[in-house]
Design an enzyme around this catalytic site. Structure first.
Site, mmCIF file in Angstrom:
data_model
loop_
_atom_site.group_PDB
_atom_site.id
_atom_site.type_symbol
_atom_site.label_atom_id
_atom_site.label_comp_id
_atom_site.label_asym_id
_atom_site.label_seq_id
_atom_site.Cartn_x
_atom_site.Cartn_y
_atom_site.Cartn_z
ATOM 1 N N ASN A 195 2.044 -67.807 42.353
ATOM 2 C CA ASN A 195 3.421 -67.304 42.332
ATOM 3 C C ASN A 195 4.227 -68.189 43.287
ATOM 4 O O ASN A 195 3.672 -69.106 43.909
ATOM 5 C CB ASN A 195 3.495 -65.804 42.654
ATOM 6 C CG ASN A 195 3.088 -65.477 44.084
ATOM 7 O OD1 ASN A 195 3.097 -66.343 44.965
ATOM 8 N ND2 ASN A 195 2.728 -64.234 44.329
ATOM 9 N N ASP A 264 -2.006 -60.587 37.082
ATOM 10 C CA ASP A 264 -3.308 -60.532 36.394
ATOM 11 C C ASP A 264 -3.100 -60.513 34.875
ATOM 12 O O ASP A 264 -3.842 -61.162 34.121
ATOM 13 C CB ASP A 264 -4.077 -59.271 36.819
ATOM 14 C CG ASP A 264 -4.271 -59.213 38.323
ATOM 15 O OD1 ASP A 264 -4.263 -60.279 38.967
ATOM 16 O OD2 ASP A 264 -4.420 -58.095 38.856
HETATM 17 P P1 ATP Z 1 1.246 -59.403 41.283
HETATM 18 O O1 ATP Z 1 0.658 -59.894 42.586
HETATM 19 O O2 ATP Z 1 2.252 -58.303 41.460
HETATM 20 O O3 ATP Z 1 0.246 -59.120 40.232
HETATM 21 P P2 ATP Z 1 2.227 -62.080 41.136
HETATM 22 O O4 ATP Z 1 2.936 -62.155 42.452
HETATM 23 O O5 ATP Z 1 0.918 -62.739 40.998
HETATM 24 O O6 ATP Z 1 2.122 -60.575 40.679
HETATM 25 P P3 ATP Z 1 4.713 -62.480 39.708
HETATM 26 O O7 ATP Z 1 5.308 -63.836 39.756
HETATM 27 O O8 ATP Z 1 5.328 -61.416 40.544
HETATM 28 O O9 ATP Z 1 3.140 -62.661 39.991
HETATM 29 O O10 ATP Z 1 4.709 -61.941 38.209
HETATM 30 C C1 ATP Z 1 3.906 -62.521 37.198
HETATM 31 C C2 ATP Z 1 4.646 -62.472 35.886
HETATM 32 O O11 ATP Z 1 4.898 -61.098 35.552
HETATM 33 C C3 ATP Z 1 5.996 -63.141 35.875
HETATM 34 O O12 ATP Z 1 5.883 -64.536 35.635
HETATM 35 C C4 ATP Z 1 6.673 -62.404 34.718
HETATM 36 O O13 ATP Z 1 6.199 -62.915 33.485
HETATM 37 C C5 ATP Z 1 6.139 -60.976 34.875
HETATM 38 N N1 ATP Z 1 7.015 -60.117 35.686
HETATM 39 C C6 ATP Z 1 6.854 -59.763 36.976
HETATM 40 N N2 ATP Z 1 7.861 -58.957 37.399
HETATM 41 C C7 ATP Z 1 8.679 -58.786 36.335
HETATM 42 C C8 ATP Z 1 9.894 -58.075 36.093
HETATM 43 N N3 ATP Z 1 10.495 -57.366 37.063
HETATM 44 N N4 ATP Z 1 10.456 -58.138 34.857
HETATM 45 C C9 ATP Z 1 9.876 -58.847 33.871
HETATM 46 N N5 ATP Z 1 8.727 -59.543 34.030
HETATM 47 C C10 ATP Z 1 8.134 -59.526 35.232
#
Ligand code: ATP
Length: 315
Positions: A195, A264
């Protein structure tokens, strides 16, 4: 353009290497301070762990999934494996460790959805490189794809990346969190899926400090020679490829009720679509749709969509 998921027999298998946890969630009026007890009302139990969650997302998206990890010889471990088996996931690669407890995440959530989490890694911390190598090395074919996440020991992550490279199999490494050993693994050319925060952190570990995820991802890609996909939460995802192309995959509209497990879901669907033969940008679009669908539900796995839902959501 996205094509329907190929549920035929030509696609490769998906191996997921990562943590398996049980999440115990207490809903309380507020989060406890140090030394304080707060009595909550609702108690919920969910299957969790980045490896297990991504395996579920991949299985629902249509992949033949083999999970590699560790649980303890306890009731939580039995329940975790039963749930995963019910999702159609092969768990032969999960070792049951006699002297360890199954990993547990203790989560307190307040009415504003703010949370406090303590993870007991248990068996995940005891997953050995030897076990990972045994579970992968003689099984992997070049047509297979391996997804690795980092809530397990560095040596186990390394063993998975090396096993994939030796077999000529595709490898996606989700550096969540970025581990010190990741820098040594970049030469094996995994596709990285940090991320935005992890992307900056990873570049910093490489002594390549940046303030923007895009530049940090480019610095990482210079070391891997492979694409980097940066997830941007509600802002979609950024795809950088070694030919210099940068594509911002736009966010999908979603009413986010719980973003736990969004990453995930994204990774599980990404590896599934790549294993099915999609080009990277199509696979990222499908993963973006799937992750947006997943955040509309409370619980990491509750909203993980099936292949048909992803297809409908992609239209
Ligand atoms: P987590 O640790 O919460 O599992 P992460 O930090 O690894 O997530 P993020 O970048 O927050 O990853 O989110 C992964 C993907 O999920 C994003 O690229 C998007 O496709 C989707 N996503 C996350 N939040 C949203 C949202 N508010 N609305 C739409 N899609 C979202």
């Amino acid at each position: 353009m996205s094509t329907p998921l190929d549920v035929g027999t030509t696609r490769g298998r998906v191996f997921v290497v990562g943590a398996i946890n049980v999440d115990l969630v207490v809903a309380a009026e507020r989060l406890p301070g140090p030394g304080e007890t707060v009595v909550g009302t609702r108690v919920e139990r969910y299957g969790g762990g980045k490896g297990a969650n991504a395996a579920v997302a991949a299985a629902r998206a249509g992949a033949e999934v083999h999970l590699v990890g560790a649980v303890g010889a306890d009731a939580n471990g039995t329940e975790a494996l039963d749930e995963l088996t019910a999702e159609g996931i092969w768990v032969d690669g999960v070792t049951v460790l006699e002297d360890e407890a199954t990993g547990v995440a203790l989560i307190v959530v307040d009415p504003g959805a703010e949370n406090q989490i303590a993870v007991g890694a248990g068996a995940n911390a005891a997953l050995s490189a030897e076990h990972v190598t045994r579970a992968l090395a003689s099984h992997l074919r070049p047509s297979d794809s391996v997804l690795v996440s980092t809530e397990i020991p560095d040596a186990a992550v390394e063993a998975a990346v090396i096993a994939a490279a030796s077999a000529g199999a595709r490898c996606v490494l989700n550096p969540a969190p970025p581990i010190p050993g990741v820098a040594d693994l970049l030469g094996y050319g995994p596709i990285l899926t940090p991320n935005a925060g992890e992307c900056l952190e990873l570049a910093k570990m490489l002594d390549d400090d940046h303030t923007h995820a895009r530049e940090a991802a480019a610095a990482i890609m210079a070391r891997t020679g492979a694409p980097v996909v940066v997830t941007l939460g509600g802002d979609g995802a950024l795809v950088l490829t070694p030919d210099g192309n940068v594509d911002h995959v736009r966010p999908r509209p979603a009413v986010a009720r719980d973003t736990t497990g969004a990453g995930d879901t994204f990774n599980g669907v990404l590896i599934t679509r790549l294993a099915a033969g999609d080009e990277l940008d199509d696979a990222v679009r499908a993963a973006n749709v799937a992750a947006a669908l997943s955040v509309a539900h409370v619980g990491a796995r509750a909203g993980m969509p099936r292949a048909t839902d992803i297809e409908v959501g992609s239209r």
